[in-house]
Design an enzyme around this catalytic site. Structure first.
Site, PDB file in Angstrom:
ATOM      1  N   GLU A   1       2.988  -3.293  -7.457  1.00 37.50           N
ATOM      2  CA  GLU A   1       3.341  -4.472  -6.666  1.00 37.50           C
ATOM      3  C   GLU A   1       3.280  -5.761  -7.458  1.00 37.50           C
ATOM      4  OE1 GLU A   1       4.528  -4.016  -3.867  1.00 37.50           O
ATOM      5  OE2 GLU A   1       3.838  -2.042  -3.253  1.00 37.50           O
TER       6      GLU A   1
ATOM      7  N   GLY B   1       0.828  -1.199   0.000  1.00 39.31           N
ATOM      8  CA  GLY B   1       0.000   0.000   0.000  1.00 39.31           C
ATOM      9  C   GLY B   1       0.855   1.238   0.000  1.00 39.31           C
TER      10      GLY B   1
ATOM     11  N   GLU C   1      -0.978   1.169  -7.062  1.00 40.69           N
ATOM     12  CA  GLU C   1      -0.302   0.262  -6.140  1.00 40.69           C
ATOM     13  C   GLU C   1      -0.354  -1.174  -6.649  1.00 40.69           C
ATOM     14  OE1 GLU C   1       1.482   0.723  -3.490  1.00 40.69           O
ATOM     15  OE2 GLU C   1       1.267   2.894  -3.398  1.00 40.69           O
TER      16      GLU C   1
ATOM     17  N   GLU D   1      11.207  -6.280   0.217  1.00 40.88           N
ATOM     18  CA  GLU D   1      11.039  -7.725   0.198  1.00 40.88           C
ATOM     19  C   GLU D   1       9.550  -8.061   0.220  1.00 40.88           C
ATOM     20  OE1 GLU D   1      12.207 -11.584   2.989  1.00 40.88           O
ATOM     21  OE2 GLU D   1      12.680  -9.548   3.623  1.00 40.88           O
TER      22      GLU D   1
ATOM     23  N   PRO E   1      -8.173   6.126  15.451  1.00 41.18           N
ATOM     24  CA  PRO E   1      -7.208   7.209  15.694  1.00 41.18           C
ATOM     25  C   PRO E   1      -5.788   6.715  15.937  1.00 41.18           C
ATOM     26  CG  PRO E   1      -9.210   7.540  16.977  1.00 41.18           C
ATOM     27  CD  PRO E   1      -9.323   6.187  16.355  1.00 41.18           C
TER      28      PRO E   1
END
Lengths: 232, 232
Positions: A69, A49, A65, A119, A88
């Site tokens: 990836e 992410g 993303e 990795e 929060p």
DNA sequence: CGTTTTATGGTCAGATTGACTCTAAAAGGA
DNA sequence: TCCTTTTAGAGTCAATCTGACCATAAAACG
């Protein structure tokens, strides 16, 4: 909602996207993990992410993303928003709201290489390490969503290459659900579902053992009427 | 995801929650709208919502908004996250990411009064005005979700008071789906679904016309096996 | 060439569904 | 009071669907 009328109310919130990317490899449901190289949770495994860039749409960030990836293009995989996680204290550095996404990709199209240096590995869903942040929960929610959506959508084909046999499709269901399905009854239901699969052009497969199976490809349908329910 | 390693990447993002609050009043599916008193979209109808406060959980913010707008407590209604909308230009004042929620509340418990001053009303879903921001889309997505979830969850009871008749429950389905259901078959399916409804303590109702109906209340179940599918 | 393995087509009893019918229990009016 | 109207709720029945099987086809393997 209304806008930031009072600037004092605006917290300095960072928006991120996290991806639960599932695939089926070696007859097992697997999830792409990244090992964190920075604090917090340094060395811990986490979902891939990153932050949404200024001016970038959230959906676009998720697609980016996914591409970064896995190298997978949008149309070669399924990508949907899962849920947003914004407790929060979920990130010790400050307020980070994460828009989690669920991605289903085919095995062949997802090399672990091509990643931005960090990795990474495919981990068996049945044997996941404890993940960073609240990613354990995200994975659990993503799994629930995926398992449920196989029932009433044609999503299972997202795990497979362009053409596939009905046994391969059934295998997707069996692996994701963790249950055995009767081959003959499964075939009957799938073929009766209008637009789920259509016969593919090429001839049969050479599977190695047994009678060769006919090849199919995904039909136009996206929802299943009636649904293909999980065995009780 | 990872944290804000590079402060330059952090946009000054505001996080809001918007609520699509549905109820059934006067035999119609209705949605709570607020008239905006401030720019942008001043004077335009919009979904109730507001900013997530510093240190406040997103879910808590949604519950707070629901309480503020309807006076409904969490346990007297259904509230779930719907989706997050974060297109860069969705709010002309700056980057605002909205975590939309779907709420289903019972008629009796939802006075329009008690609101924080702004003008509000229940609007027929079939006759909605053009809403501010991207709220039209949020409403459409919420409707889709609600209609779909009636099929495989016991959510319909959220629209009803504690006790209800099977005719009232059927009416929820008919209004939300916009389709007629056979009373006898509906009864058979609902009573066959384990834990959907249980007989209520009190005696029958006096509905005015016709034979009085038995009262039921929601059972413990939350999902339906098998689902109650929409007529084709 | 027989055995093993998987694909695919059929069968069959039981469960489910949708369309209906019938009776029960109230209200309202003549 | 009695009849009509209206809705609740039980029951019927044929068509469909489902799950559990069985049978045959078409390959690989020895």
């Amino acid at each position: 909602m209304s806008g930031p009328e009072d600037p004092l109310l605006i917290t300095n919130v960072a928006v991120a996207v996290d991806l639960a990317i599932f695939t089926i490899r070696e007859q097992r449901l697997q999830l792409l993990l990244i090992r964190r190289s920075l604090a917090p949770f340094r060395g811990r495994w986490a979902l891939p992410g990153g932050f949404v860039l200024p001016g970038e749409d959230i959906d676009a960030a998720a697609e980016r993303e996914l591409r970064e990836e896995t190298g997978v293009q949008r149309d070669a995989a399924h990508l949907e928003q899962l849920a947003t996680y914004g407790a929060p204290r979920r990130d010790p550095r400050g307020r980070v709201v994460s828009v989690a996404h669920l991605a289903l990709v085919a095995d062949a199209a997802t090399p672990v290489a091509g990643t931005d240096a960090a990795e990474s590995r495919w981990a068996d869903v049945a044997d996941l390490p404890h993940l960073a942040f609240d990613h354990d929960r995200i994975v659990a929610d993503g799994l629930d969503r995926a398992r449920a959506k196989l029932e009433y959508t044609t999503l299972a084909t997202s795990f497979l290459p362009t053409t596939f046999t009905l046994a391969e499709l059934r295998s997707v269901y069996e692996i994701v659900w963790g249950a055995q399905l009767d081959p003959a009854n499964f075939r009957r239901k799938v073929l009766a579902s209008d637009g789920f699969v259509v016969p593919a052009a090429g001839g049969p497969t050479v599977h190695g053992r047994g009678r060769p199976a006919a090849r199919y490809e995904a039909g136009g349908a996206t929802v299943l009427h009636p649904p293909l329910l999980r065995p009780t």
